[in-house]
Structure formats: C-alpha cells, structure tokens
Design a protein around this motif. Sequence first.
Motif, PDB file in Angstrom:
ATOM      1  N   LEU A   1      16.304  12.221  57.255  1.00 34.56           N
ATOM      2  CA  LEU A   1      16.727  13.624  57.241  1.00 34.56           C
ATOM      3  C   LEU A   1      15.539  14.482  57.633  1.00 34.56           C
ATOM      4  O   LEU A   1      14.438  14.287  57.123  1.00 34.56           O
ATOM      5  CB  LEU A   1      17.181  14.004  55.825  1.00 34.56           C
ATOM      6  CG  LEU A   1      17.520  15.483  55.602  1.00 34.56           C
ATOM      7  CD1 LEU A   1      18.882  15.807  56.179  1.00 34.56           C
ATOM      8  CD2 LEU A   1      17.481  15.834  54.132  1.00 34.56           C
ATOM      9  N   THR A   2      15.756  15.423  58.561  1.00 38.04           N
ATOM     10  CA  THR A   2      14.723  16.429  58.787  1.00 38.04           C
ATOM     11  C   THR A   2      15.360  17.807  58.690  1.00 38.04           C
ATOM     12  O   THR A   2      16.448  18.038  59.222  1.00 38.04           O
ATOM     13  CB  THR A   2      13.984  16.245  60.129  1.00 38.04           C
ATOM     14  OG1 THR A   2      13.026  17.297  60.248  1.00 38.04           O
ATOM     15  CG2 THR A   2      14.905  16.277  61.336  1.00 38.04           C
ATOM     16  N   PRO A   3      14.713  18.737  57.971  1.00 36.51           N
ATOM     17  CA  PRO A   3      15.299  20.060  57.806  1.00 36.51           C
ATOM     18  C   PRO A   3      14.962  21.004  58.959  1.00 36.51           C
ATOM     19  O   PRO A   3      15.454  22.117  58.992  1.00 36.51           O
ATOM     20  CB  PRO A   3      14.664  20.578  56.508  1.00 36.51           C
ATOM     21  CG  PRO A   3      13.746  19.499  56.028  1.00 36.51           C
ATOM     22  CD  PRO A   3      13.518  18.550  57.135  1.00 36.51           C
ATOM     23  N   CYS A   4      14.112  20.562  59.906  1.00 29.66           N
ATOM     24  CA  CYS A   4      13.636  21.470  60.960  1.00 29.66           C
ATOM     25  C   CYS A   4      14.348  21.181  62.279  1.00 29.66           C
ATOM     26  O   CYS A   4      14.449  20.033  62.695  1.00 29.66           O
ATOM     27  CB  CYS A   4      12.130  21.290  61.116  1.00 29.66           C
ATOM     28  SG  CYS A   4      11.439  22.101  62.560  1.00 29.66           S
TER      29      CYS A   4
ATOM     30  N   ASN B   1      23.908  18.696  59.906  1.00 31.06           N
ATOM     31  CA  ASN B   1      24.941  17.677  60.119  1.00 31.06           C
ATOM     32  C   ASN B   1      24.971  16.645  58.994  1.00 31.06           C
ATOM     33  O   ASN B   1      26.001  16.046  58.734  1.00 31.06           O
ATOM     34  CB  ASN B   1      24.888  17.050  61.524  1.00 31.06           C
ATOM     35  CG  ASN B   1      23.649  16.256  61.809  1.00 31.06           C
ATOM     36  OD1 ASN B   1      22.706  16.252  61.037  1.00 31.06           O
ATOM     37  ND2 ASN B   1      23.628  15.576  62.944  1.00 31.06           N
ATOM     38  N   PHE B   2      23.841  16.491  58.281  1.00 32.42           N
ATOM     39  CA  PHE B   2      23.889  15.610  57.115  1.00 32.42           C
ATOM     40  C   PHE B   2      24.818  16.187  56.047  1.00 32.42           C
ATOM     41  O   PHE B   2      25.724  15.512  55.548  1.00 32.42           O
ATOM     42  CB  PHE B   2      22.489  15.378  56.527  1.00 32.42           C
ATOM     43  CG  PHE B   2      22.531  14.594  55.252  1.00 32.42           C
ATOM     44  CD1 PHE B   2      22.804  13.228  55.281  1.00 32.42           C
ATOM     45  CD2 PHE B   2      22.367  15.215  54.015  1.00 32.42           C
ATOM     46  CE1 PHE B   2      22.895  12.497  54.104  1.00 32.42           C
ATOM     47  CE2 PHE B   2      22.452  14.493  52.838  1.00 32.42           C
ATOM     48  CZ  PHE B   2      22.717  13.135  52.876  1.00 32.42           C
ATOM     49  N   LEU B   3      24.599  17.471  55.728  1.00 30.72           N
ATOM     50  CA  LEU B   3      25.422  18.099  54.682  1.00 30.72           C
ATOM     51  C   LEU B   3      26.880  18.190  55.109  1.00 30.72           C
ATOM     52  O   LEU B   3      27.791  17.924  54.330  1.00 30.72           O
ATOM     53  CB  LEU B   3      24.891  19.503  54.357  1.00 30.72           C
ATOM     54  CG  LEU B   3      23.567  19.545  53.599  1.00 30.72           C
ATOM     55  CD1 LEU B   3      22.983  20.954  53.629  1.00 30.72           C
ATOM     56  CD2 LEU B   3      23.768  19.089  52.159  1.00 30.72           C
TER      57      LEU B   3
ATOM     58  N   GLY C   1      29.689  16.010  53.260  1.00 29.68           N
ATOM     59  CA  GLY C   1      31.043  16.554  53.331  1.00 29.68           C
ATOM     60  C   GLY C   1      31.213  17.892  52.619  1.00 29.68           C
ATOM     61  O   GLY C   1      30.616  18.147  51.568  1.00 29.68           O
ATOM     62  N   LEU C   2      32.060  18.738  53.208  1.00 26.91           N
ATOM     63  CA  LEU C   2      32.277  20.083  52.672  1.00 26.91           C
ATOM     64  C   LEU C   2      32.913  20.048  51.287  1.00 26.91           C
ATOM     65  O   LEU C   2      32.628  20.865  50.425  1.00 26.91           O
ATOM     66  CB  LEU C   2      33.182  20.886  53.615  1.00 26.91           C
ATOM     67  CG  LEU C   2      32.622  21.175  55.016  1.00 26.91           C
ATOM     68  CD1 LEU C   2      33.687  21.820  55.894  1.00 26.91           C
ATOM     69  CD2 LEU C   2      31.395  22.091  54.907  1.00 26.91           C
ATOM     70  N   ARG C   3      33.794  19.049  51.069  1.00 22.39           N
ATOM     71  CA  ARG C   3      34.515  19.004  49.792  1.00 22.39           C
ATOM     72  C   ARG C   3      33.556  18.765  48.644  1.00 22.39           C
ATOM     73  O   ARG C   3      33.603  19.446  47.624  1.00 22.39           O
ATOM     74  CB  ARG C   3      35.592  17.920  49.839  1.00 22.39           C
ATOM     75  CG  ARG C   3      36.770  18.330  48.964  1.00 22.39           C
ATOM     76  CD  ARG C   3      37.957  17.456  49.132  1.00 22.39           C
ATOM     77  NE  ARG C   3      37.892  16.390  48.136  1.00 22.39           N
ATOM     78  CZ  ARG C   3      38.640  15.303  48.197  1.00 22.39           C
ATOM     79  NH1 ARG C   3      39.463  15.124  49.213  1.00 22.39           N
ATOM     80  NH2 ARG C   3      38.551  14.396  47.261  1.00 22.39           N
ATOM     81  N   LYS C   4      32.649  17.831  48.847  1.00 17.70           N
ATOM     82  CA  LYS C   4      31.683  17.510  47.804  1.00 17.70           C
ATOM     83  C   LYS C   4      30.836  18.745  47.470  1.00 17.70           C
ATOM     84  O   LYS C   4      30.512  19.001  46.303  1.00 17.70           O
ATOM     85  CB  LYS C   4      30.783  16.363  48.275  1.00 17.70           C
ATOM     86  CG  LYS C   4      29.826  15.890  47.235  1.00 17.70           C
ATOM     87  CD  LYS C   4      29.592  14.397  47.302  1.00 17.70           C
ATOM     88  CE  LYS C   4      28.829  13.978  46.061  1.00 17.70           C
ATOM     89  NZ  LYS C   4      28.311  12.640  46.151  1.00 17.70           N
ATOM     90  N   ILE C   5      30.497  19.515  48.505  1.00 18.85           N
ATOM     91  CA  ILE C   5      29.688  20.711  48.286  1.00 18.85           C
ATOM     92  C   ILE C   5      30.491  21.768  47.535  1.00 18.85           C
ATOM     93  O   ILE C   5      30.046  22.303  46.518  1.00 18.85           O
ATOM     94  CB  ILE C   5      29.150  21.254  49.633  1.00 18.85           C
ATOM     95  CG1 ILE C   5      28.141  20.255  50.209  1.00 18.85           C
ATOM     96  CG2 ILE C   5      28.501  22.626  49.459  1.00 18.85           C
ATOM     97  CD1 ILE C   5      27.720  20.515  51.627  1.00 18.85           C
TER      98      ILE C   5
ATOM     99  N   LYS D   1      29.467  24.360  62.275  1.00 16.48           N
ATOM    100  CA  LYS D   1      29.168  23.630  61.034  1.00 16.48           C
ATOM    101  C   LYS D   1      28.413  24.453  59.998  1.00 16.48           C
ATOM    102  O   LYS D   1      28.730  24.405  58.815  1.00 16.48           O
ATOM    103  CB  LYS D   1      28.395  22.352  61.364  1.00 16.48           C
ATOM    104  CG  LYS D   1      29.279  21.303  62.012  1.00 16.48           C
ATOM    105  CD  LYS D   1      28.565  19.998  62.243  1.00 16.48           C
ATOM    106  CE  LYS D   1      29.458  19.074  63.062  1.00 16.48           C
ATOM    107  NZ  LYS D   1      28.742  17.884  63.529  1.00 16.48           N
ATOM    108  N   LEU D   2      27.406  25.213  60.449  1.00 14.89           N
ATOM    109  CA  LEU D   2      26.659  26.021  59.481  1.00 14.89           C
ATOM    110  C   LEU D   2      27.583  27.069  58.853  1.00 14.89           C
ATOM    111  O   LEU D   2      27.514  27.350  57.658  1.00 14.89           O
ATOM    112  CB  LEU D   2      25.445  26.667  60.173  1.00 14.89           C
ATOM    113  CG  LEU D   2      24.433  27.374  59.293  1.00 14.89           C
ATOM    114  CD1 LEU D   2      23.928  26.485  58.154  1.00 14.89           C
ATOM    115  CD2 LEU D   2      23.242  27.871  60.119  1.00 14.89           C
ATOM    116  N   ASP D   3      28.470  27.625  59.661  1.00 15.99           N
ATOM    117  CA  ASP D   3      29.455  28.594  59.135  1.00 15.99           C
ATOM    118  C   ASP D   3      30.340  27.948  58.075  1.00 15.99           C
ATOM    119  O   ASP D   3      30.576  28.524  57.007  1.00 15.99           O
ATOM    120  CB  ASP D   3      30.342  29.142  60.258  1.00 15.99           C
ATOM    121  CG  ASP D   3      29.541  29.937  61.272  1.00 15.99           C
ATOM    122  OD1 ASP D   3      28.834  29.297  62.074  1.00 15.99           O
ATOM    123  OD2 ASP D   3      29.589  31.180  61.227  1.00 15.99           O
TER     124      ASP D   3
END
Lengths: 290, 171
Positions: free
Chosen positions: A74-77, A123-125, A130-134, A172-174
């Motif tokens: 995972l990279t956040p940048c 894209n990891f999140l 997954g959106l449901r888990k979040i 996706k970010l939206d």
Amino acid sequence: MKSLAVYWGCYILTSQYQYELSLRETMPKLGVKLIDVEEATCCGFLLESIDKFASTYLAIRNLSLAEKISKDLLTPCNGCYLSLSEALHRWRVEESTRSKIASLLRDENLFFKGELRVYHAVNFLHDSLGLRKISEAVVNPLNNLKLATHPGCHILRPSEIVSADDPENPRKLDELVEALGAETINYPGKLDCCGGPLLSLQPEKSYLISSRKINELERIGVDGLVVSCPICFKMFDSQDVIRRVAGGKASLPVVYYTQLLGLALGFKPDTLGLNLNQSPVEKLTSKISC
Amino acid sequence: MKDLYTMKESNLKMKDQLREESPFPWIQYVTSCYQCQKCTSGCTSMKHLELKPHEVVKLVNMGLIDELLESETIWTCTECLKCWERCPQGAAPVNLILSLRNLAVKGKAKLPENLLKTVSSLIEIGLIQREQRVPLKNLETVDREKLNLPKLVYPSEEFKGILLSMLEEVF
C-alpha cells in the motif's frame, strides 16, 4: 486481520505527518495491519527528470524491500503509486532493465521476484476493503458536509500503467467520501493537476496552478476539499502562499481522506493530525460533532 | 533547415539518437504525431509555456533539439500526464519532455536549484528532504518524535555508494 506492507515515500515521512497519523490510526480500526517498509528511499519520481534509469532503480529497490514483507503493498502517495507501478510494468516487459537492476540489487543482497501487487490508498479502500465495510464502521456520520474531491493525476494516468480509477471520470474517492455520509459535488476543474511537481522547479508557477482549483471551489461554495496525495495536499493546504502568489481570499478547509475517515470512525481531530493542517479546518469540523 | 527566430540548425541525427537511446520507450511514437493539438488543449502549464506541447513535438521531429534543450519550456511541465492519456498516436509529449530533461542534464545544462538540493539530499539520506519540524495551529513546531511517530530507518551505506556512482556518471 489483513496485513500489508506500507511504503510512505518522502513527503509523508518528512513533513506530511497528518497523513501518516491518520492512516496509522484508522487502518487497524478497519481490520488492516500495516507493516512499514524500512530502509526505503524516495520512489524515484524526482530523479525521473535527471536520469530515468536511476529513477526506475530506486522504485524497484523499494519494491524488493516490500516484497520481503508481503505480497501486497500500500502506498498513500499518488506520485509514489505511479513510480512504483511504472517501474513494475517495465520490470515485467523489459528484459534489459530487469537484468541491469537485478545486478545492482545483488550488491545489497536484495532480490526481486516482481510478483507483488501495488495499491494506492484509494483503490485499496474502495476495491479491496470495500465501501460496505467502511460505512458499517462509521459511528459519526458526516451528514452535514458538502465536499469536493481532488483525485490527483498519478493514480489515474496513464491508464495503460495505473488503473486506480477511470482516467476521465474518477468516482472512487467520491464514493469513499459518500460512504461516510457526506455529499460530494462534480465540478469543472476536478481532473486538473495541483501543480505540485513544478514546486521544485518553478515554485511561483506551481502555486498559480493550485490557486485555480481553490478559487474555483470558493466560488462554487463547498465545505472542504478532500485529497489523497501529500504533494497535492501541500499545494492546496498552503493557502497563505496561494493568497500571496495569486491574490484572492483563499480560505477553504483541505483534508486528507484518511482524516475525514477518522472523524467518521469517531477519532478526535488532534489524533488525526488536523491541528497540523494550515487551512481553516475548524470551519469543517464545527459542522460535525467530533 | 534553420529556425529563423533562433538561427539554430536542424540536426536530424540528434533526433534519431534521442528517439533510439531514450530511456522512455514511449517516445518512439513521436514521429506519428499529426499535430491534432489534443495535448495542448488539456495542458496544465499552458499559460506558462513559451512553446506548447504540440510545438515541442514538432520541433523534435524537425530536428531542432538544441533549441529545446535551452528552453525553459522543458522545465515547466507539471507531469499531469493528460497528454500521455489523451494522445491518439501514443506520442505523449510528457515523455519527450522528460527525455529532453535527461539529455539537458547530461549536456551540463544549468538545473533548477531546488532540484539539485533534492538530489544532494537523496545521496545523503535516500529521501528528498530531511525530517522537517512543522507548525501546529498555535505556531508551536513539532517533529516525528513529539507526534509519537516511529523513528526513521535510513538506507545502508552500500545503497548510498550505488546511487552516488550512478549519478556521478550522469553529472
């Protein structure tokens, strides 16, 4: 608990501490364990202008360190995501690059198989977690907020190498923001660049470029701008510089997605490093209970 | 052929060399450009350029490369990569611009000062800058230790040696 290697790049480890704090706080809460890639270096992005081979070598070296820890990275940048993805692409298709770099890696007793997967935080999140888990983990829904997102460039383009989201209509970010209860808007300059890579070459011009998006969003009227890259964040959050260089009354809260996520998961603002943001984030946090 | 503004001569050999030896494999398609200007229409740096992206491609195809190596244009690209994504011919001016930067560095061009600073930091610690102290809202400054973030582990001396010798060949 899912565990994966995390590669932070330079900006986060040396100055964008709020991104690191908020990712380290929120991931375990979503059942994700992050293991740091130690002795990592710059991803090679800035060396690309000087010597492309050296830049690819740096990226592969970092990937080989990560591969020792996990098969997922995972990279956040955004910048790092492209550098690592492009290098991995070249490693797979270019025999000459592969053999030259493999021999340099051997000098440090490193070995690279080239089998790991690289994710950006977005894209990891969105895809892996997954959106449901979040949305299920949200304890403090951000119902009162109307936000704009800035997906940035290097997780979208070129789509022949990176594929974090649709290159011309990224959503996706939206969707990640909406999963926290907030509303997002579409706006004309959404795909525009922050100007960041110009910062080390021509600083004034780089802030003239970032000012356009901030001033556009001020005119439209939103509660804040959500960002997922440390370079973009710096360009938009440094609004005292934007005001000095470009004029205008820039005063728009800018937050990392992981900070917003943290607020929705019930963390206190300072734990997420919101006190390190230079833009007026109080305007945003005062609209939600935290 | 000569550029009548700068009186620079065309050098088609240099163009072939740039195309064949570029570490950016994508620039091989540069000769397929038919000047549709899609790159220019989406360019982030448009307002700040002396030469627009499609003109950069045209100049390279005409062999007027020396002119580009001295131009501020190649140091004004933000690498937003829209031209790479949208070019119908796969020519992607950004890869050409980065190739020209690499060539300018080899030709001992004067580089932006901040870029050199990041390179020297890279050689020293592997990162583009040292750990910074950053201000909180109350102007107190904090570092990683104060924020309870783990101590950084820097790369080995062996790595620094490899990178240094690699860059010594370039500069």
